[in-house]
Write an enzyme that holds these catalytic residues in place. Sequence first.
Site, PDB file in Angstrom:
ATOM      1  CB  SER A   1      -0.848   0.001   1.350  1.00 19.66           C
ATOM      2  OG  SER A   1      -1.399   1.393   1.520  1.00 19.66           O
TER       3      SER A   1
ATOM      4  CE1 TYR B   1      -4.580  -2.206   4.658  1.00 21.62           C
ATOM      5  CE2 TYR B   1      -3.886  -0.131   4.623  1.00 21.62           C
ATOM      6  CZ  TYR B   1      -4.191  -1.339   4.113  1.00 21.62           C
ATOM      7  OH  TYR B   1      -4.403  -1.345   2.624  1.00 21.62           O
TER       8      TYR B   1
END
Length: 290
Positions: free
Chosen positions: A183, A196
């Site tokens: 990400s 996350y």
Amino acid sequence: MDDHPQTRHATPPLPEQQQDMPGYTGAMDPRPDHGERSYRGSGRLTDRVALITGADSGIGRAVAIAFAREGADVVISYLEEDEDARETARWVEEAGRKAILAPGDIGDERFARSLVDRTMKECGRLDILVNNAAHQATFEKLEDISSQEWDLTFRTNVHAMFYLCQEAVKHMKPGASIINTSSINATSPSPTLLAYATTKGAIANFTAGLAGLVADQGIRVNAVAPGPIWTPLIPATMPVEKVKSFGENTPLKRPGQPAELAATYVLLASDQSSYTTGALYEVTGGRPML
């Protein structure tokens, strides 16, 4: 379809919406584009077998559709979103390829390893592993993140990837490919996605290290780093106001659609990227990864 990348898909403000976790495609407005009507294959993955985690919706569904149209059979790993997973399977089968539904928690080591065993038993080979499933949740304060939440995020995003890779490389032949979903948060972390974001940094590091470790076996390992992508995870894990403005902080001023990442996964899975390993491909709508 509009050819301008800023207006090709829906732009903020997006309709107000919120879902319970893990989120479902049918409740989203607008509905995500997974390439159902647009992706055209050219035989780049003919007769290969792919195991994709989180393949029920979002990026995973887009990748499954693209892989199938490129000629691959697909094992669809997902947690419990049966309706979404069946829809993914329908598109894979419409492409003339085998679709295997495999529900279960990949954070459970026994189940994660069994996915590879099932793939080998039902398909006879494993050419592509896509570690895409992820858990995220938003927290405004550090003290709000419980130890259980921290553990769940790492079990789903990092531990499962390790279990699956370790099991998969036992069966993979030269030319096989592992693709991990990292990400933009790997290098530009959102503070409210602390757990996350931390796992996404770990995934990028794991990818680079594993690429060197299995190169002599002829297995390539790469990662894709998406920016803001319109998937069920967004209305299920973010506050309403952030959902409305999702993606507007990119140069393209909108969230990406899952379909807009599929070609990158196909490239990394195919022989056309035979000299690419240990790489991190950014698909961020123009936001730099610092």
